[in-house]
Design an enzyme around this catalytic site. Structure first.
Site, PDB file in Angstrom:
ATOM      1  CE1 TYR A   1      15.676   8.034  -0.068  1.00  0.00           C
ATOM      2  CE2 TYR A   1      16.725   7.090  -1.808  1.00  0.00           C
ATOM      3  CZ  TYR A   1      16.413   7.177  -0.218  1.00  0.00           C
ATOM      4  OH  TYR A   1      16.593   5.941   0.350  1.00  0.00           O
TER       5      TYR A   1
ATOM      6  CG  ASP B   1       7.815  10.905  -2.151  1.00  0.00           C
ATOM      7  OD1 ASP B   1       9.136  10.326  -2.574  1.00  0.00           O
ATOM      8  OD2 ASP B   1       7.722  11.188  -0.776  1.00  0.00           O
TER       9      ASP B   1
ATOM     10  CE  LYS C   1      12.001  12.519   4.792  1.00  0.00           C
ATOM     11  NZ  LYS C   1      13.514  12.124   5.130  1.00  0.00           N
TER      12      LYS C   1
END
Ligand code: KE4
Length: 430
Positions: free
Chosen positions: A145, A240, A268
């Protein structure tokens, strides 16, 4: 009886005004067979819900809260920044300091652009790869994802997988055709795509440690193979690291596995809990980004001073403590060893995957190494386990296909309490 009347009432109100009652699908608890808890406050390793129940938290806002919640230095940094105003839409010294911090801690990033989410970071990174190479296809991996950008909602993980919409409606066929999917930990599946689309592939984007089909580590040689293939073909390798950045090592997964990507996306942890994302890499590539180059990307709140202050303080605390990751590893290893003792003592068909302080307990007897072996895990059993743990005051990620996270604020007592709750919960559901 475990009652949550305030959360239930809030959820009833929310569902009238917000799709599914939540602002991000995986929060809806649909995969774990109950309505969501509304969180009132958090501190250290703990959350408190709207009914006053407290929980040891292993979601940590899906990764950002590596220091634990409401760290005093982070809160003070945000408070101080806020007294000088909340946003200017103009450059600030904080953005320069953040760029310095990221480029020092992640050497492959020579130049970096701040954005407001991991999704913006990955969307921008593939646009940049297409601009730099002049090619159009991207290769991603089934179950990975990379946020909700159109190009990524093809066999996507995380909430898309949890809700059974890995190929979302609304993505134009033309866009979808630009995304090729390979199998994680299967270099041959990548080689065959390169053989078919050789000089059409702008980039390979990968979670160097997957968090979004549950935690799945890269097998020996897999990431090196991607590096070699991209170098040979002239495609860009994009790591990523929105989840793994500053999570699995000080320099992220690229430091842990010794692989240098061409571009890296972050999010994050670098925001300390405020909305932040970033993408960066080699200068010759980043010079393509407007206004230094023609590839356009922008954002009203990019580099927002409060988010920069929170992220900078978080990264500073990590940077100052040379034992940060070894201490975090001790905590994660203590939990994992305790859970394994429970699994072994009860002869249960369960698998743990862990890289540093991110981990997943899979309800399957087989090793989980890719999408196919993850997807067969028993979701019903996981849902029942989740609910049992919740009643015992442990807040796990509400999906079998998510990673859980331990923070520096988790104490040995938290961990031992969790291990005991795992034993009781597994005895109740297996
Ligand atoms: P955001 O747009 O949610 O900030 O980041 C997207 C993203 C990109 N890349 C990776 C590797 C990610 O894990 C994410 C977001 N992670 C999910 C949790 N697995 C966010 C939780 C949610 O969607 O609510």
């Amino acid at each position: 009886m475990f009652l949550t009347p305030n959360s239930d009432a809030l959820f009833d109100e929310a569902r009238k005004l917000i799709p599914g009652g939540v602002n991000s699908p995986v929060r809806a608890f649909r995969a774990v067979g109950r309505t969501p808890l509304f969180i009132a406050r958090a501190s250290g390793s703990r959350l408190w819900d709207a009914d006053g129940h407290s929980y040891i938290d292993y979601v940590g806002s899906w990764g950002p809260m590596i220091l634990g919640h409401a760290h005093p230095r982070v809160i003070e940094a945000i408070r101080k920044a806020a007294t000088d105003g909340t946003s200017y839409g103009a450059p600030t010294v904080l953005e320069v300091r953040m760029a310095e911090m990221i480029t020092q801690m992640v050497p492959s990033i020579e130049m970096v652009r701040m954005v407001n989410s991991g999704t913006e970071a990955t969307m921008s990174a593939i646009r940049l790869a297409r601009a730099f190479t002049g090619r159009e296809k991207i290769i991603k991996f089934e179950g990975c994802y990379h946020g909700h950008g159109d190009s990524f909602l093809i066999k996507a993980g995380s909430g898309a997988l949890t809700l059974g919409v890995p190929d979302s409606p609304g993505v134009p066929a033309g866009t979808a055709s630009g995304t090729l999917t390979a199998e994680y930990n299967n270099p041959e599946s990548v080689r065959s795509l390169f053989a078919s689309y050789r000089d059409q592939v702008a980039a390979v984007i990968v979670e160097p440690v997957v968090g979004n089909m549950g935690c799945v580590p890269p097998e020996q040689g897999f990431l090196q193979e991607l590096r070699d293939l991209c170098t040979e073909i002239g495609s860009l390798l994009i790591f990523d690291e929105v989840m793994t950045g500053f999570r699995v090592a000080r320099g992220g997964a690229q430091q842990l596995y010794g692989i240098t990507p061409d571009l890296t996306t972050l999010g994050k942890i670098i925001g300390g809990g405020l909305p932040v994302g970033a993408y960066g890499g080699r200068k010759e590539i980043m010079h393509m980004v407007a206004p230094s180059g023609p590839m356009y990307q922008a954002g009203t709140l990019s580099g927002n001073p409060l988010a920069m202050a929170a992220g900078l303080e978080t990264l500073s605390i990590i940077k100052e403590d040379e034992k940060f990751y070894s201490r975090l590893e001790e905590k994660a290893a203590r939990l994992s060893a305790g859970v394994q003792r429970v699994i072994d003592s009860l002869w249960l068909p369960l698998r743990q995957n862990r890289v540093g302080s991110m981990f997943t307990l899979f309800f399957t007897r087989h090793p989980v190494r890719d999408y196919k072996t993850a997807i067969v895990a028993d979701r019903e059993k996981f849902g029942a386990f989740f609910r049992e743990m919740l009643v015992r005051g442990i807040y796990l990620a509400p999906s079998q296909f998510e990673a859980a996270f331990i923070s520096m604020a988790h104490t040995d007592e938290d961990i031992d309490t969790t291990i005991e709750a795992v034993r009781e919960s597994l005895k109740a559901v297996m």
